[in-house]
Design an enzyme around this catalytic site. Structure first.
Site, mmCIF file in Angstrom:
data_model
loop_
_atom_site.group_PDB
_atom_site.id
_atom_site.type_symbol
_atom_site.label_atom_id
_atom_site.label_comp_id
_atom_site.label_asym_id
_atom_site.label_seq_id
_atom_site.Cartn_x
_atom_site.Cartn_y
_atom_site.Cartn_z
ATOM 1 N N LYS A 203 0.886 -1.268 -0.117
ATOM 2 C CA LYS A 203 -0.037 -0.151 0.088
ATOM 3 C C LYS A 203 0.900 1.251 0.047
ATOM 4 C CE LYS A 203 -3.419 1.908 3.269
ATOM 5 N NZ LYS A 203 -4.333 1.603 4.385
HETATM 6 C C1 R5P Z 1 -3.597 3.824 8.536
HETATM 7 O O1 R5P Z 1 -2.357 3.636 9.046
HETATM 8 C C2 R5P Z 1 -4.497 2.981 8.226
HETATM 9 O O2 R5P Z 1 -3.943 1.679 8.257
HETATM 10 C C3 R5P Z 1 -5.287 3.019 7.401
HETATM 11 O O3 R5P Z 1 -5.660 2.106 6.741
HETATM 12 C C4 R5P Z 1 -4.673 3.995 5.815
HETATM 13 O O4 R5P Z 1 -4.222 5.144 6.484
HETATM 14 C C5 R5P Z 1 -5.796 4.009 5.016
HETATM 15 O O5 R5P Z 1 -6.713 4.694 5.170
HETATM 16 P P1 R5P Z 1 -6.897 6.413 4.698
HETATM 17 O O6 R5P Z 1 -7.515 5.911 3.267
HETATM 18 O O7 R5P Z 1 -8.050 6.799 5.447
HETATM 19 O O8 R5P Z 1 -5.772 7.106 4.753
#
Ligand code: R5P
Length: 293
Positions: A203
């Protein structure tokens, strides 16, 4: 027991038709074992090759952040539109019905809060929990350039070893510290290190300049993290640009659950990711669904 008196000789051998040997649809994943591929195929739609992951794991270090105060009320209505839920075992067990058909990506690193140094994580969930909960991947935060960079990388490699042993993929989540520059050079470095050390998919945040070099230089699929809440059209444009520049989908949280109309927003994101819908058309869909209530 089968009847042994009436055994017939098989005839349908189709000796002239070679058995097909299919390749696996996901980038860099063809040499993985069957169980890992099967789980990845439950995260990534084999038709589009992409995924819409709904990230709701923020509470593991942030507590009940905006939009996640009542996951039972605000998130469960979104679940039918997601391919995958990314969450903690606490929320999975306490709120998500075991009858859901969506795949589960389990947050397995943790141990810190917003009150302390965030990179100081450890593995916080035993592999047996992931097996018991029938998850399709385990998510580990990796802090490249962070104070506990090495420890977070080793957290990931340990889970890759365990994941390979039991057939469960590992999602490396690149976390960007306050002092890091969010540019293509940083994300090429972070994603490539995770891939080289065995992460099954990664990611990464989207960046305007050079995102295609990040996806090109990473040998396994990248999913785009959503980041902080921005206007809906901007978020749809970001998701569109990310998949057009090589991302294999999105892992979005706040830009969905903090939207004015989360159920409409997740369907608009889905249109962009799976149907290559343009941001403008997806935004029109969002408004139509929003107005329908
Ligand atoms: C953050 O560490 C979390 O793992 C979230 O899954 C990640 O930040 C993704 O969420 P967002 O789209 O709100 O950034």
């Amino acid at each position: 027991m089968a009847d042994l008196d009436d055994l017939k000789e098989g005839k349908k051998y189709f000796a002239d038709t070679p058995q097909k040997t299919e390749g696996f649809f996901l980038k860099g994943s063809n040499s993985l074992d069957w169980g890992i591929k099967n789980r990845l195929a439950r995260i990534f739609n084999p038709k589009s090759g992409r995924t819409v992951m709904l990230a709701i794991d923020h509470g593991y270090f942030q507590g009940p952040t905006t939009g996640l105060e009542r996951i039972d009320l605000s998130i469960l209505p979104l679940v039918p539109y997601a391919d995958t839920l990314m969450l903690t075992r606490g929320i999975l067990r306490s709120i998500v019905p075991p009858s859901v058909s969506q795949s589960i990506v389990l947050r397995v690193s943790g141990g810190t809060s917003i009150l302390k140094e965030l990179s100081n994580e450890e593995i916080a969930v035993d592999i047996e929990e992931s097996i018991r909960l029938n998850v399709c991947a385990m998510a580990v935060q990796v802090f490249i350039g962070g104070e506990f960079e090495k420890e977070s990388i080793i957290n990931m490699t340990k889970m890759v070893d365990l994941g390979n042993r039991y057939g469960i993929p590992v999602l490396a989540v690149t976390a960007v510290g306050k002092d890091m520059t969010r540019d293509a050079r940083y994300f090429r470095l972070a994603t490539r290190i995770c891939a080289e050390l065995g992460a099954h998919y990664i990611k990464s945040y989207y960046i305007e300049e050079g995102f295609e070099t990040v996806t090109a230089s990473c040998p396994v699929p990248i999913v785009m993290a959503g980041g902080k809440k921005i206007p809906e059209l901007d978020a749809l444009t970001m998701a569109y640009n990310a998949v057009q520049k090589g991302a294999s989908g999105v892992d979005m949280g706040r830009n969905i659950f903090q939207s004015d109309a989360p159920v409409a927003m997740i369907q608009a994101v889905k249109a962009v990711v799976h149907d290559n819908e343009t941001p403008e058309k997806a935004y029109a869909l969002y408004n139509t669904l929003k107005n329908q209530g």
